[in-house]
Every structure is written in structure tokens, then in C-alpha cells.
Motif scaffolding. Structure first.
Motif, short mmCIF file in Angstrom:
data_model
loop_
_atom_site.label_atom_id
_atom_site.label_comp_id
_atom_site.label_asym_id
_atom_site.label_seq_id
_atom_site.Cartn_x
_atom_site.Cartn_y
_atom_site.Cartn_z
N THR A 166 166.43 7.64 -9.28
CA THR A 166 167.22 8.72 -8.69
C THR A 166 167.10 8.73 -7.17
OG1 THR A 166 166.78 10.01 -10.68
CG2 THR A 166 167.70 11.18 -8.81
N ALA A 167 165.92 8.49 -6.66
CA ALA A 167 165.73 8.44 -5.21
C ALA A 167 166.49 7.25 -4.61
CB ALA A 167 164.25 8.33 -4.88
N ILE A 168 166.49 6.12 -5.28
CA ILE A 168 167.25 4.96 -4.80
C ILE A 168 168.74 5.27 -4.80
CG2 ILE A 168 167.92 2.60 -5.36
CD1 ILE A 168 164.99 2.18 -6.27
N ALA A 169 169.23 5.91 -5.86
CA ALA A 169 170.65 6.28 -5.93
C ALA A 169 171.01 7.25 -4.81
CB ALA A 169 170.96 6.88 -7.29
N ALA A 170 170.13 8.19 -4.50
CA ALA A 170 170.38 9.13 -3.42
C ALA A 170 170.43 8.42 -2.06
CB ALA A 170 169.32 10.22 -3.41
N LEU A 171 169.54 7.46 -1.87
CA LEU A 171 169.57 6.70 -0.62
C LEU A 171 170.84 5.88 -0.49
CD1 LEU A 171 165.85 5.58 -0.34
CD2 LEU A 171 167.05 7.24 1.08
N VAL A 172 171.29 5.30 -1.59
CA VAL A 172 172.55 4.57 -1.56
C VAL A 172 173.70 5.50 -1.21
CG1 VAL A 172 174.21 3.33 -3.03
CG2 VAL A 172 171.79 2.74 -3.12
N LEU A 173 173.70 6.70 -1.76
CA LEU A 173 174.73 7.68 -1.42
C LEU A 173 174.68 8.06 0.06
CD1 LEU A 173 174.75 10.07 -4.49
CD2 LEU A 173 176.66 8.71 -3.64
N LEU A 174 173.49 8.13 0.62
CA LEU A 174 173.38 8.44 2.05
C LEU A 174 173.96 7.31 2.90
CD1 LEU A 174 169.89 10.16 2.23
CD2 LEU A 174 172.12 11.19 2.58
N PHE A 175 173.72 6.07 2.52
CA PHE A 175 174.31 4.94 3.25
C PHE A 175 175.83 4.92 3.09
CE2 PHE A 175 169.98 3.04 3.04
CZ PHE A 175 169.78 2.96 4.40
N LEU A 228 181.09 13.72 3.47
CA LEU A 228 180.49 15.02 3.17
C LEU A 228 180.08 15.14 1.71
CD1 LEU A 228 182.70 17.46 5.23
CD2 LEU A 228 180.28 16.99 5.55
N VAL A 229 180.93 14.68 0.82
CA VAL A 229 180.62 14.76 -0.61
C VAL A 229 179.41 13.89 -0.94
CG1 VAL A 229 181.46 14.20 -2.92
CG2 VAL A 229 182.94 15.41 -1.32
N ALA A 230 179.38 12.67 -0.41
CA ALA A 230 178.26 11.76 -0.69
C ALA A 230 176.95 12.30 -0.12
CB ALA A 230 178.56 10.37 -0.12
N ALA A 231 176.99 12.83 1.09
CA ALA A 231 175.77 13.37 1.71
C ALA A 231 175.27 14.58 0.95
CB ALA A 231 176.04 13.72 3.16
N ASN A 232 176.18 15.47 0.55
CA ASN A 232 175.76 16.65 -0.20
C ASN A 232 175.21 16.29 -1.57
OD1 ASN A 232 176.33 18.48 1.81
ND2 ASN A 232 178.44 18.77 1.13
N LEU A 233 175.83 15.35 -2.24
CA LEU A 233 175.34 14.93 -3.55
C LEU A 233 173.96 14.28 -3.43
CD1 LEU A 233 175.96 14.71 -6.55
CD2 LEU A 233 177.11 12.54 -6.09
N ALA A 234 173.76 13.46 -2.41
CA ALA A 234 172.46 12.83 -2.21
C ALA A 234 171.39 13.87 -1.90
CB ALA A 234 172.55 11.81 -1.07
N THR A 235 171.74 14.86 -1.10
CA THR A 235 170.78 15.92 -0.78
C THR A 235 170.38 16.71 -2.02
OG1 THR A 235 171.74 16.09 1.42
CG2 THR A 235 170.38 17.92 0.67
N ILE A 236 171.35 17.04 -2.84
CA ILE A 236 171.06 17.77 -4.08
C ILE A 236 170.21 16.93 -5.02
CG2 ILE A 236 172.13 18.70 -6.17
CD1 ILE A 236 174.46 19.62 -4.34
N MET A 237 170.52 15.63 -5.12
CA MET A 237 169.72 14.76 -5.99
C MET A 237 168.27 14.70 -5.51
SD MET A 237 172.36 11.64 -6.70
CE MET A 237 171.15 10.61 -7.48
N LEU A 238 168.07 14.53 -4.21
CA LEU A 238 166.71 14.46 -3.68
C LEU A 238 165.97 15.79 -3.87
CD1 LEU A 238 167.21 12.41 -0.41
CD2 LEU A 238 166.01 11.70 -2.48
N LEU A 239 166.67 16.90 -3.70
CA LEU A 239 166.05 18.20 -3.91
C LEU A 239 165.61 18.39 -5.35
CD1 LEU A 239 165.39 21.04 -2.79
CD2 LEU A 239 167.67 21.71 -3.53
#
Length: 56
Positions: free
Chosen positions: A8-17, A32-43
Motif C-alpha cells: 500500500t505504501a508503494i502504491a501511494a508513492l507511485v500515485l504521488l509520482f 489533485l486526485v492522485a495526490a489526495n488518494l495517495a495521502t488518504i492511503m498513507l493516512l
């Protein structure tokens, strides 16, 4: 750390890139959608990894 947490952390980092690349290519909505989704996943991963049972 659990394997699912790592994935999940790897997927969130990919979304941030993806978010950064989308921002560079002027696709602000996707960024914006990718950054918000990655932030929610990491949280969620952080909260579930650090929760306690209440039996201290």
C-alpha cells in the motif's frame, strides 16, 4: 511491517509520482486526485499500523 502495508505504501508513492508528472504536463485535475488518494492511503496505513488494542 506487514506485506500489505508495504504494498500500500508503494502504491501511494507511485500515485504521488503520477501526481507530480500530471502536474508537470498541466493535468491539474488528475494531479489533485492522485495526490489526495495517495495521502488518504498513507493516512489509513499509518493509522492501522499504529493502532493499539486498548489492553496496555
Amino acid at each position: 511491517m506487514k506485506v500489505t502495508t508495504v504494498y500500500t505504501a508503494i502504491a501511494a508513492l507511485v500515485l504521488l509520482f503520477i501526481s507530480i508528472a500530471s502536474w508537470v504536463f498541466k493535468a491539474e485535475d488528475v494531479a489533485l486526485v492522485a495526490a489526495n488518494l495517495a495521502t488518504i492511503m498513507l493516512l489509513v496505513v499509518y493509522l492501522f499500523d499504529n493502532r493499539k488494542n486498548g489492553k496496555d
